[in-house]
Design a protein around this motif. Structure first.
Motif, PDB file in Angstrom:
ATOM      1  N   LEU A   1     -14.434  98.622  26.281  1.00 53.43           N
ATOM      2  CA  LEU A   1     -15.328  97.491  25.992  1.00 53.43           C
ATOM      3  C   LEU A   1     -14.707  96.153  26.409  1.00 53.43           C
ATOM      4  N   VAL A   2     -13.426  95.992  26.223  1.00 53.76           N
ATOM      5  CA  VAL A   2     -12.764  94.751  26.660  1.00 53.76           C
ATOM      6  C   VAL A   2     -12.831  94.640  28.186  1.00 53.76           C
ATOM      7  N   ALA A   3     -12.704  95.768  28.875  1.00 52.16           N
ATOM      8  CA  ALA A   3     -12.785  95.753  30.346  1.00 52.16           C
ATOM      9  C   ALA A   3     -14.190  95.402  30.826  1.00 52.16           C
ATOM     10  N   LEU A   4     -15.216  95.800  30.071  1.00 47.46           N
ATOM     11  CA  LEU A   4     -16.609  95.603  30.498  1.00 47.46           C
ATOM     12  C   LEU A   4     -17.201  94.297  29.972  1.00 47.46           C
ATOM     13  N   TYR A   5     -16.411  93.277  29.837  1.00 46.68           N
ATOM     14  CA  TYR A   5     -16.893  92.036  29.211  1.00 46.68           C
ATOM     15  C   TYR A   5     -18.001  91.369  30.003  1.00 46.68           C
TER      16      TYR A   5
ATOM     17  N   ILE B   1      -7.778  85.202  23.009  1.00 44.77           N
ATOM     18  CA  ILE B   1      -8.177  84.676  24.324  1.00 44.77           C
ATOM     19  C   ILE B   1      -9.345  85.473  24.901  1.00 44.77           C
ATOM     20  N   THR B   2      -9.270  86.811  24.862  1.00 38.94           N
ATOM     21  CA  THR B   2     -10.368  87.606  25.438  1.00 38.94           C
ATOM     22  C   THR B   2     -11.653  87.428  24.626  1.00 38.94           C
ATOM     23  N   MET B   3     -11.530  87.296  23.323  1.00 37.28           N
ATOM     24  CA  MET B   3     -12.710  87.086  22.481  1.00 37.28           C
ATOM     25  C   MET B   3     -13.365  85.745  22.823  1.00 37.28           C
ATOM     26  N   SER B   4     -12.551  84.703  22.934  1.00 36.77           N
ATOM     27  CA  SER B   4     -13.068  83.363  23.248  1.00 36.77           C
ATOM     28  C   SER B   4     -13.670  83.324  24.650  1.00 36.77           C
ATOM     29  N   GLU B   5     -12.974  83.896  25.601  1.00 35.49           N
ATOM     30  CA  GLU B   5     -13.469  83.890  26.983  1.00 35.49           C
ATOM     31  C   GLU B   5     -14.806  84.628  27.084  1.00 35.49           C
ATOM     32  N   THR B   6     -14.929  85.741  26.372  1.00 35.48           N
ATOM     33  CA  THR B   6     -16.175  86.513  26.411  1.00 35.48           C
ATOM     34  C   THR B   6     -17.303  85.745  25.731  1.00 35.48           C
ATOM     35  N   ALA B   7     -17.013  85.069  24.637  1.00 31.30           N
ATOM     36  CA  ALA B   7     -18.029  84.250  23.965  1.00 31.30           C
ATOM     37  C   ALA B   7     -18.493  83.124  24.895  1.00 31.30           C
TER      38      ALA B   7
ATOM     39  N   SER C   1     -18.117  93.494  23.901  1.00 34.65           N
ATOM     40  CA  SER C   1     -16.739  93.210  24.298  1.00 34.65           C
ATOM     41  C   SER C   1     -16.095  92.179  23.361  1.00 34.65           C
ATOM     42  N   MET C   2     -16.890  91.176  22.974  1.00 32.86           N
ATOM     43  CA  MET C   2     -16.372  90.158  22.052  1.00 32.86           C
ATOM     44  C   MET C   2     -16.038  90.799  20.698  1.00 32.86           C
ATOM     45  N   ILE C   3     -16.919  91.687  20.231  1.00 26.11           N
ATOM     46  CA  ILE C   3     -16.667  92.389  18.957  1.00 26.11           C
ATOM     47  C   ILE C   3     -15.413  93.262  19.091  1.00 26.11           C
ATOM     48  N   ALA C   4     -15.263  93.929  20.235  1.00 29.17           N
ATOM     49  CA  ALA C   4     -14.075  94.766  20.457  1.00 29.17           C
ATOM     50  C   ALA C   4     -12.802  93.925  20.385  1.00 29.17           C
ATOM     51  N   SER C   5     -12.831  92.743  20.995  1.00 32.02           N
ATOM     52  CA  SER C   5     -11.652  91.865  20.921  1.00 32.02           C
ATOM     53  C   SER C   5     -11.383  91.443  19.477  1.00 32.02           C
ATOM     54  N   GLY C   6     -12.464  91.194  18.729  1.00 32.65           N
ATOM     55  CA  GLY C   6     -12.292  90.849  17.313  1.00 32.65           C
ATOM     56  C   GLY C   6     -11.667  91.994  16.527  1.00 32.65           C
ATOM     57  N   LEU C   7     -12.102  93.224  16.828  1.00 34.37           N
ATOM     58  CA  LEU C   7     -11.529  94.395  16.148  1.00 34.37           C
ATOM     59  C   LEU C   7     -10.060  94.592  16.533  1.00 34.37           C
TER      60      LEU C   7
END
Length: 190
Positions: free
Chosen positions: A104-108, A173-179, A115-121
């Motif tokens: 999920l992080v790869a498929l942002y 960073i990945t969560m913020s970037e995806t948001a 993907s954002m939820i995955a980064s949060g988890l």
């Protein structure tokens, strides 16, 4: 010349974000895949067995010290105990979760909300992993014959855990970037 080099360095933050995302994906896919193998499952037993929030996954967490296999070692009686302890069942479940989060992080760009939820988890999971420094005695050098033991002398397991601080920052960073990507697409479609 000097300013030009510094300007170039100042502009590589996007490369850094891509490297962080790539690193998280590789770590979660790789480590998640290893969770299907017994040696990896055996290796996390002290962390899970000593964790107040996770020990309920095991059937006999208090008995783990009598049934530990070293990396690369297979003692049949210890393996059987780990089967009965749900060591491998828990590890497979964890592996599925880690691989799913990595994908999920790869498929942002495809599924930004997931993907954002995955980064949060991942952020939350990393906090759980770092808690092992408090709950797992094996995270510190034991008091054997050396004078250096306990805090701040991290054992091999402790050194493995402390690296999750980097993943913690990377998940933010990945969560913020995806948001940001999601919001940008949403404003473009209006």
């Amino acid at each position: 010349m000097k300013t030009s080099i510094i300007n170039t360095i100042a502009g590589i933050d996007q490369l850094g974000k891509k490297a962080i995302r790539f690193g998280i994906v590789v770590v979660f896919l790789w480590i998640g895949g290893l969770k299907f193998f017994t040696y990896e499952a055996d290796g996390v037993v002290p962390f899970v067995a000593n964790s107040p929030a996770m020990s309920f996954f095991y059937n006999h967490p208090a008995e783990y010290k009598k049934h530990q296999n070293k990396e690369g070692e297979l003692i049949a009686a210890n393996h059987q105990w780990n089967i009965e302890n749900n060591t491998y069942g828990f590890s497979i479940g964890l592996g599925i979760m880690l691989v799913t989060l990595g994908i999920l992080v790869a498929l942002y760009k495809v599924v930004p909300i997931a993907s954002m939820i995955a980064s949060g988890l991942i952020f939350i999971m990393t906090l759980g992993t770092l808690s092992f420094l408090i709950t797992t005695p094996e995270a510190w050098v034991p008091h054997l014959t050396d004078v250096n033991f306990g805090f701040p002398y991290l054992s091999g397991r402790g050194r493995l855990v402390i690296k999750d601080i980097v993943i913690l920052g990377g998940a933010i960073i990945t969560m913020s970037e995806t948001a940001q990507l999601y919001l940008k697409r949403k404003s473009t479609n209006k």
